[in-house]
Scaffold this motif. Structure first.
Motif, PDB file in Angstrom:
ATOM      1  N   UNK A  62       4.579  -1.072  -3.332  1.00 13.36           N
ATOM      2  CA  UNK A  62       3.220  -0.959  -3.169  1.00 13.36           C
ATOM      3  C   UNK A  62       2.667  -2.227  -3.296  1.00 13.36           C
ATOM      4  N   UNK A  63       3.167  -3.345  -3.663  1.00 19.61           N
ATOM      5  CA  UNK A  63       2.612  -4.550  -3.442  1.00 19.61           C
ATOM      6  C   UNK A  63       2.566  -4.901  -1.967  1.00 19.61           C
ATOM      7  N   UNK A  64       3.507  -4.177  -1.017  1.00 15.72           N
ATOM      8  CA  UNK A  64       3.442  -4.707   0.275  1.00 15.72           C
ATOM      9  C   UNK A  64       2.496  -3.501   1.155  1.00 15.72           C
ATOM     10  N   UNK A  65       1.527  -3.288   0.143  1.00 13.34           N
ATOM     11  CA  UNK A  65       0.466  -2.253   0.769  1.00 13.34           C
ATOM     12  C   UNK A  65       1.007  -0.836   1.594  1.00 13.34           C
ATOM     13  N   UNK A  66       2.094  -0.380   0.721  1.00 20.73           N
ATOM     14  CA  UNK A  66       2.429   0.957   0.993  1.00 20.73           C
ATOM     15  C   UNK A  66       1.982   1.936   0.069  1.00 20.73           C
ATOM     16  N   UNK A  67       1.673   3.160   0.562  1.00 19.70           N
ATOM     17  CA  UNK A  67       1.203   3.983  -0.274  1.00 19.70           C
ATOM     18  C   UNK A  67       2.386   4.878  -1.088  1.00 19.70           C
ATOM     19  N   UNK A  68       2.919   4.656  -2.264  1.00 14.44           N
ATOM     20  CA  UNK A  68       4.029   4.965  -2.803  1.00 14.44           C
ATOM     21  C   UNK A  68       4.088   6.064  -3.867  1.00 14.44           C
ATOM     22  N   UNK A  69       4.988   7.206  -3.699  1.00 13.30           N
ATOM     23  CA  UNK A  69       4.712   8.050  -4.811  1.00 13.30           C
ATOM     24  C   UNK A  69       6.341   7.891  -5.330  1.00 13.30           C
ATOM     25  N   UNK A  70       6.485   7.572  -6.544  1.00 12.94           N
ATOM     26  CA  UNK A  70       7.796   7.787  -7.231  1.00 12.94           C
ATOM     27  C   UNK A  70       7.979   9.127  -8.139  1.00 12.94           C
ATOM     28  N   UNK A  71       9.130   9.618  -8.047  1.00 20.02           N
ATOM     29  CA  UNK A  71       9.576  10.894  -8.526  1.00 20.02           C
ATOM     30  C   UNK A  71      10.664  10.713  -9.540  1.00 20.02           C
ATOM     31  N   UNK A  72      10.697  10.952 -10.832  1.00 22.71           N
ATOM     32  CA  UNK A  72      11.943  10.663 -11.566  1.00 22.71           C
ATOM     33  C   UNK A  72      11.941  11.877 -12.654  1.00 22.71           C
ATOM     34  N   UNK A  89      -1.229  -4.621 -10.849  1.00 24.28           N
ATOM     35  CA  UNK A  89      -2.523  -4.433 -10.000  1.00 24.28           C
ATOM     36  C   UNK A  89      -2.317  -3.489  -8.713  1.00 24.28           C
ATOM     37  N   UNK A  90      -1.109  -2.670  -8.801  1.00 21.07           N
ATOM     38  CA  UNK A  90      -1.029  -2.057  -7.685  1.00 21.07           C
ATOM     39  C   UNK A  90      -1.066  -0.233  -7.739  1.00 21.07           C
ATOM     40  N   UNK A  91      -1.678   0.529  -6.995  1.00 20.94           N
ATOM     41  CA  UNK A  91      -1.611   1.762  -7.190  1.00 20.94           C
ATOM     42  C   UNK A  91      -0.290   2.351  -6.929  1.00 20.94           C
TER      43      UNK A  91
END
Length: 248
Positions: A62-72, A89-91
Motif C-alpha cells: 500500500x505504501x508503494x501506491x498500490x490498491x491492496x485488499x488483504x484477506x485472512x 498512513x496508508x489505505x
C-alpha cells in the motif's frame, strides 16, 4: 469442514510473535518491491494479499501506491494489520474470510500468497480450491506470486530442530518427515520464564515445484514457472526458497 488449527485465534496470539520476528518485518519492504516489479504493477493497480496475516506485506504494498485488499481468516490478525496501516498512513482494505470459500466480484491485477502460507489444509482438494478461488479473483493476464516451502527446499534445508530465545520465551522446534517427504511435521514448544509450556504441532503438505506448477495451471492459470528467489534466480540446488510466478 471441521475447524483447522490455523483457524484458532489463540494459536496466532501465542505464536505470531515467534514466527514473525524482527527479521521478517525488516525484509517486508524489499519483498513488496519485488512483488511490484515481478507483476509489473503501476500506481493504483489492485493487489489481493491472500492470507495477509498481520499485514506485513500488505502495508508495504500500500505504501508503494498500490490498491491492496488483504484477506485472512483470523480477525485479530486483521485488526493488527489495520493498526499497522493506520500507523503508516496508508489505505488498506481488509476482509475476514476463509480462502477455501473466498469469492470476489472485484478482479485484481495481482494476487500473492507469501511466506509459506500454503499447504496446511487437511486435503489436496482444499489446497486446489484455494488456488481456483485465487485464479477467479484475478483479471485475465493477472499475476499470482506464491512463496512456499517445496519438497526440494525442505530436503535441502532440513534440520531436526533448534532451541532459541524469542519474545520472552525459550522456543524449542522439532521437525520430522511425514511419509515419503509428503509432509513436513513441525512441533513448536514455547517455555515461559516460569517453565510453563505451550506445545503445538502441525503438518505442511510438500509439493515439488514441477507438481505445484502443474496444479496451479489446472486451477485456471495459463502459465506457471518456479524460481529460487524473488530475483528470478534459478530454481536449482542453490535455491533459497520456491517462488512460483503464474499468469492467468
Amino acid at each position: 469442514m471441521h475447524k483447522e488449527w490455523f483457524e484458532s485465534e489463540s494459536f496466532w496470539e501465542q505464536y505470531a510473535p515467534i514466527m514473525f520476528d524482527e527479521n521478517r518485518w525488516k525484509e517486508a519492504p524489499t519483498v513488496a518491491s519485488y512483488v511490484k516489479q515481478i507483476a509489473k504493477l503501476n500506481d493504483g493497480d489492485t493487489v489481493l494479499d491472500a492470507g495477509c496475516g498481520l499485514g506485513r506485506i500488505s502495508v508495504e504494498l500500500a505504501s508503494l501506491n498500490l490498491d491492496v485488499t488483504g484477506v485472512d481468516i483470523i480477525q485479530s490478525e486483521l485488526d493488527a494489520a489495520k493498526d499497522s496501516a493506520e500507523a503508516e498512513g496508508v489505505p488498506l482494505k481488509l476482509i475476514n474470510a476463509d480462502l477455501r470459500k473466498f469469492k470476489s466480484s472485484k478482479k485484481f491485477d495481482c494476487a500473492i500468497n507469501l511466506y509459506t502460507s500454503f499447504g496446511y489444509c487437511d486435503t489436496e482438494e482444499e489446497d486446489f480450491v484455494i488456488l481456483k478461488n485465487i485464479a477467479k479473483s484475478l483479471k485475465k493476464g493477472g499475476t499470482f506470486i506464491l512463496e512456499c516451502t517445496s519438497r526440494e527446499t525442505a530436503i535441502m534445508y532440513f534440520t531436526p530442530g533448534e532451541t532459541f530465545e524469542r519474545a520472552g520465551f525459550t522456543v524449542v522446534t522439532e521437525f520430522s518427515v511425514q511419509g515419503a517427504w509428503q509432509g513436513l511435521v513441525s512441533k513448536w514448544t514455547l517455555i515461559d520464564k516460569d517453565g510453563k509450556k505451550i506445545v503445538h504441532q502441525f503438518v505442511q503438505r510438500l509439493y515439488s515445484a514441477a507438481e505445484l506448477c502443474k496444479i496451479i495451471k489446472k486451477a485456471g492459470f495459463s502459465k506457471a514457472e518456479a524460481y529460487g528467489d524473488f530475483d528470478f534466480s534459478p530454481y536449482d540446488q542453490n535455491a533459497r526458497t520456491m517462488i512460483i510466478v503464474a499468469i492467468k
